[in-house]
Design an enzyme around this catalytic site. Structure first.
Site, PDB file in Angstrom:
ATOM      1  N   ASN A   1       0.797  -0.937  -0.044  1.00  0.00           N
ATOM      2  CA  ASN A   1       0.369   0.378   0.243  1.00  0.00           C
ATOM      3  C   ASN A   1       0.646   1.474  -0.118  1.00  0.00           C
ATOM      4  O   ASN A   1       1.873   1.680  -0.835  1.00  0.00           O
ATOM      5  CB  ASN A   1      -1.169   0.383   1.197  1.00  0.00           C
ATOM      6  CG  ASN A   1      -1.040  -0.206   2.785  1.00  0.00           C
ATOM      7  OD1 ASN A   1      -0.144  -1.265   2.774  1.00  0.00           O
ATOM      8  ND2 ASN A   1      -0.759   0.550   3.411  1.00  0.00           N
ATOM      9  N   ASP A   2       0.442   2.059   0.786  1.00  0.00           N
ATOM     10  CA  ASP A   2       1.429   3.915   0.546  1.00  0.00           C
ATOM     11  C   ASP A   2       2.980   4.034   0.620  1.00  0.00           C
ATOM     12  O   ASP A   2       3.492   2.852   0.203  1.00  0.00           O
ATOM     13  CB  ASP A   2       1.106   4.390   2.030  1.00  0.00           C
ATOM     14  CG  ASP A   2      -0.139   4.148   2.747  1.00  0.00           C
ATOM     15  OD1 ASP A   2      -0.664   3.300   2.648  1.00  0.00           O
ATOM     16  OD2 ASP A   2      -0.080   4.898   3.874  1.00  0.00           O
TER      17      ASP A   2
ATOM     18  N   PHE B   1       4.976   1.112   9.981  1.00  0.00           N
ATOM     19  CA  PHE B   1       3.663   1.376   9.489  1.00  0.00           C
ATOM     20  C   PHE B   1       4.027   2.756   8.765  1.00  0.00           C
ATOM     21  O   PHE B   1       5.308   2.827   8.533  1.00  0.00           O
ATOM     22  CB  PHE B   1       2.072   2.306  10.281  1.00  0.00           C
ATOM     23  CG  PHE B   1       0.992   0.625  10.343  1.00  0.00           C
ATOM     24  CD1 PHE B   1       1.296   0.040  10.336  1.00  0.00           C
ATOM     25  CD2 PHE B   1       0.028   1.917  11.114  1.00  0.00           C
ATOM     26  CE1 PHE B   1       0.154  -0.677  10.932  1.00  0.00           C
ATOM     27  CE2 PHE B   1      -1.045   0.940  10.869  1.00  0.00           C
ATOM     28  CZ  PHE B   1      -0.526  -0.027  10.513  1.00  0.00           C
ATOM     29  N   SER B   2       3.217   3.785   7.811  1.00  0.00           N
ATOM     30  CA  SER B   2       4.204   4.528   7.097  1.00  0.00           C
ATOM     31  C   SER B   2       4.884   5.669   7.767  1.00  0.00           C
ATOM     32  O   SER B   2       4.797   6.035   9.003  1.00  0.00           O
ATOM     33  CB  SER B   2       2.685   5.372   6.405  1.00  0.00           C
ATOM     34  OG  SER B   2       2.435   4.464   5.234  1.00  0.00           O
TER      35      SER B   2
ATOM     36  N   ARG C   1      -0.287   8.283  14.190  1.00  0.00           N
ATOM     37  CA  ARG C   1       0.773   8.100  12.854  1.00  0.00           C
ATOM     38  C   ARG C   1       1.069   9.085  11.565  1.00  0.00           C
ATOM     39  O   ARG C   1       0.447   9.803  10.891  1.00  0.00           O
ATOM     40  CB  ARG C   1      -0.322   7.315  12.134  1.00  0.00           C
ATOM     41  CG  ARG C   1      -1.517   6.998  11.549  1.00  0.00           C
ATOM     42  CD  ARG C   1      -2.163   5.684  11.188  1.00  0.00           C
ATOM     43  NE  ARG C   1      -3.070   5.832  10.553  1.00  0.00           N
ATOM     44  CZ  ARG C   1      -4.532   5.428  11.005  1.00  0.00           C
ATOM     45  NH1 ARG C   1      -3.989   5.278  12.837  1.00  0.00           N
ATOM     46  NH2 ARG C   1      -5.398   5.355  10.433  1.00  0.00           N
TER      47      ARG C   1
ATOM     48  N   GLU D   1      -4.667  10.402   7.235  1.00  0.00           N
ATOM     49  CA  GLU D   1      -4.302   9.819   7.234  1.00  0.00           C
ATOM     50  C   GLU D   1      -2.682  10.576   6.392  1.00  0.00           C
ATOM     51  O   GLU D   1      -3.043  11.404   5.478  1.00  0.00           O
ATOM     52  CB  GLU D   1      -4.242   8.247   6.667  1.00  0.00           C
ATOM     53  CG  GLU D   1      -4.694   7.463   7.510  1.00  0.00           C
ATOM     54  CD  GLU D   1      -6.119   6.046   7.199  1.00  0.00           C
ATOM     55  OE1 GLU D   1      -5.626   5.624   8.230  1.00  0.00           O
ATOM     56  OE2 GLU D   1      -5.944   5.751   5.989  1.00  0.00           O
TER      57      GLU D   1
ATOM     58  N   TRP E   1      -8.689   2.078  -0.431  1.00  0.00           N
ATOM     59  CA  TRP E   1      -8.796   1.064   0.866  1.00  0.00           C
ATOM     60  C   TRP E   1     -10.379   0.240   0.624  1.00  0.00           C
ATOM     61  O   TRP E   1     -10.620  -0.827   0.647  1.00  0.00           O
ATOM     62  CB  TRP E   1      -9.269   1.789   1.836  1.00  0.00           C
ATOM     63  CG  TRP E   1      -7.528   1.686   2.196  1.00  0.00           C
ATOM     64  CD1 TRP E   1      -7.116   2.734   2.198  1.00  0.00           C
ATOM     65  CD2 TRP E   1      -6.746   0.524   2.525  1.00  0.00           C
ATOM     66  NE1 TRP E   1      -5.456   2.467   3.148  1.00  0.00           N
ATOM     67  CE2 TRP E   1      -5.626   1.133   3.154  1.00  0.00           C
ATOM     68  CE3 TRP E   1      -7.029   0.072   2.362  1.00  0.00           C
ATOM     69  CZ2 TRP E   1      -4.216   0.384   3.479  1.00  0.00           C
ATOM     70  CZ3 TRP E   1      -5.974  -1.466   2.701  1.00  0.00           C
ATOM     71  CH2 TRP E   1      -4.104  -0.889   3.503  1.00  0.00           C
TER      72      TRP E   1
HETATM   73  C1  FRU Z   1      -3.217   4.385   5.297  1.00  0.00           C
HETATM   74  C2  FRU Z   1      -2.480   3.730   6.412  1.00  0.00           C
HETATM   75  C3  FRU Z   1      -1.524   4.726   7.110  1.00  0.00           C
HETATM   76  C4  FRU Z   1      -0.727   3.842   7.553  1.00  0.00           C
HETATM   77  C5  FRU Z   1      -0.881   2.633   6.560  1.00  0.00           C
HETATM   78  C6  FRU Z   1      -1.134   1.027   7.721  1.00  0.00           C
HETATM   79  O1  FRU Z   1      -3.337   3.431   3.902  1.00  0.00           O
HETATM   80  O2  FRU Z   1      -3.860   3.361   6.638  1.00  0.00           O
HETATM   81  O3  FRU Z   1      -2.203   5.622   8.022  1.00  0.00           O
HETATM   82  O4  FRU Z   1       0.609   4.051   8.267  1.00  0.00           O
HETATM   83  O5  FRU Z   1      -1.414   2.779   6.037  1.00  0.00           O
HETATM   84  O6  FRU Z   1      -0.180   0.363   6.073  1.00  0.00           O
END
Ligand code: FRU
Length: 511
Positions: free
Chosen positions: A50-51, A107-108, A170, A223, A311
């Site tokens: 993902n991110d 995480f990110s 986060r 986020e 998502w």
């Molecule tokens: C955004 C997110 C972030 C988090 C990450 C977890 O897509 O929800 O806020 O750090 O993905 O994978």
């Protein structure tokens, strides 16, 4: 069709000289084995992504770290995957950079070059790369530090640097603020619709300096914030605060909003009204957009990309053995419009190096002539970069541009000049039934000046990125066509605009 191509690809793979003679790369022809594998967008070879994270330029390399599950093709065991590029187009995947450990997921977050070695992590007079990321365990998120002394190849974890004892705190994004000679961190208090600002002399000790929000859209949690100065076309600079949110985006699910204003090193002050959200991308598939740090001053661009998924359905998309791609890298500028400053995105110029041979060009004429010309364009390559300009569009009736990939499968872009709206319809674009939220028609506003409508479309194996009005309105959408043929057609319902120009470039694969 796909079956035929598959057979052909096997033959061609056995005879590389033949592929050369036909002007196609082996990679492109081998691709039907993975029908939806993007050719000029980054994807991990396998598993879930993902991110984008930790994007930093250092020593000739654009680093792209990303949220990654090393063990499967759905979200989980979040770690940082890693890829590098020398041109923002060709990516090389490297070994995992930061792995989940002791029940703490990675995480990110972001990465910077600590040029002055403020952190003390540097060795041999070389600046370290320092990453700030969120450590996640059930019900608790904190900000942590890690560093690398070997151009991002291996990383050491340095522990927790900021902890508010919160469950949703986060996605730290860090940059050097030269006027105050300090580091600045933006970080999200997700369910509170807030971005907080912290400052630090050394990337380790952080002091809160300000807070922004709630504002703009609160349709979902906040986020992945980002904050950076952007050049205004025609002169000047403003600060842009990026706030990704999920759900609540115009196309449903996750999306990217932004605020324009000023930042004094401690607080962000928006310019004008912030009740109405501004959206970076009106398509369904652009999320967690964040920018590269440490782009050399001689380059001077602000470059970013986003996760090309949503998502709502990301974990169900019909690709294997990987899931998700990144958008192309895009440059950011701001444009003055009657409604205020608006973010403008353009694909990075490096992508034009993929353009193959001479473009097919329609040099201008009536809509009917342009339609006939388009209909005569047989055997378009699968990878396309299409530019189209219409004139006299203000008084035109709605018209449409269709991308057909298979007899009954197409993506349709309709343009409604009177209502200043465009719409992208992927309800019949191929495989759409894997999730109820996937098929849909998504709309975006366009501003029309001097009756002109300008479109640029980047079409990969399973995505379309539309940059309308020189990047003022952007729509990014993924789609999963049964066939890989391409045909473009124009249709109209009444008074038609004039077609100034069409240029169709075939693109080489970057894989
Ligand atoms: C955004 C997110 C972030 C988090 C990450 C977890 O897509 O929800 O806020 O750090 O993905 O994978």
């Amino acid at each position: 069709m796909r079956r035929v191509l598959l057979a052909a690809s096997c033959v061609l793979m056995l005879a590389p000289s033949l592929t050369g003679a036909q002007g196609r790369t082996t990679a492109q022809r081998a691709a039907p084995l993975e029908p939806f594998r993007p050719r000029f967008h980054f994807t991990p070879e396998r598993n879930w992504m993902n991110d984008p994270n930790g994007m930093v330029y250092y020593d000739g390399e654009w680093h792209l770290f990303y949220q990654y599950n090393p063990f499967g093709d759905k979200w989980g065991h979040m770690s940082w995957g890693h890829a590098v590029s020398r041109d923002l187009v060709h990516w090389e995947q490297l070994p995992l950079a930061l792995a989940e450990s002791d029940g703490v997921m990675i995480f990110s977050g972001s990465a910077v070059v600590d040029w002055r070695n403020t952190s003390g992590f540097g060795t041999d007079g070389k600046p370290p790369l320092v990453a700030l990321y969120t450590g996640h365990r059930d019900g608790h998120q904190d900000q942590r530090i890690a560093y690398s002394n070997d151009r991002g190849r291996t990383w050491s974890k340095g522990g927790v640097v900021l902890d508010l004892n919160k469950a949703d705190f986060r996605d730290p994004k860090v940059f050097w603020h030269a006027p105050s000679s300090r580091w600045v961190m933006t970080v999200a208090l997700s369910p509170e619709y807030k971005v907080q600002f912290y400052t630090s002399p050394d990337l380790k000790r952080w002091t809160r300096s300000g807070e922004f929000g709630p504002a703009g859209s609160r349709g979902g949690i906040w986020e992945c914030p980002d904050l950076f100065p952007v050049q205004v076309e025609g002169g000047g600079t403003r600060w842009v605060l990026i706030v990704n949110l999920n759900p609540g985006a115009p196309a449903g699910g996750s999306g990217t909003q932004y605020f324009v204003g000023d930042f004094d090193g401690q607080r962000f002050v928006p310019e004008g009204e912030v009740a109405q959200p501004l959206w970076a991308d009106y398509g369904a598939d652009f999320y967690a957009g964040v920018s590269w740090s440490d782009v050399p001053a001689a380059d001077g661009r602000r470059v970013w990309l986003g996760w090309m998924s949503n998502w709502s359905y990301a974990q169900e998309v019909p690709t294997s053995p990987w899931r998700s791609a990144m958008s192309v890298a895009r440059t950011l500028t701001l444009r003055r419009t009657p409604a205020g400053l608006r973010l403008v995105q353009r694909p990075v110029a490096e992508l034009e190096r993929l353009r193959r041979g001479v473009p097919r060009t329609f040099a201008g004429g009536t809509f009917t002539q342009a339609s006939a010309w388009l209909a005569a364009q047989r055997d378009l390559p699968m990878l396309l970069d299409v530019e189209m300009t219409f004139a006299g569009a203000s008084s035109a009736a709605p018209f449409a541009l269709q991308l057909t990939t298979w007899p009954a499968e197409s993506l349709a872009l309709s343009i409604d000049p009177a209502n200043r709206r465009i719409a992208l319809d992927r309800t019949r674009s191929g495989r759409v039934a894997f999730h109820k939220d996937f098929p849909g028609v998504h709309t975006a506003p366009i501003r029309i000046a001097n009756g002109e409508i300008q479109l640029r479309l980047l079409i990969d194996a399973a995505s379309l990125e539309l940059f309308a009005q020189q990047g003022e309105t952007v729509m990014t959408e993924i789609f999963f066509p049964t066939g890989d043929s391409r045909a473009l057609s124009l249709s109209a319902t009444g008074t038609t605009p004039r077609v100034q120009q069409i240029r169709i470039h075939g693109l080489d694969s970057a894989r």
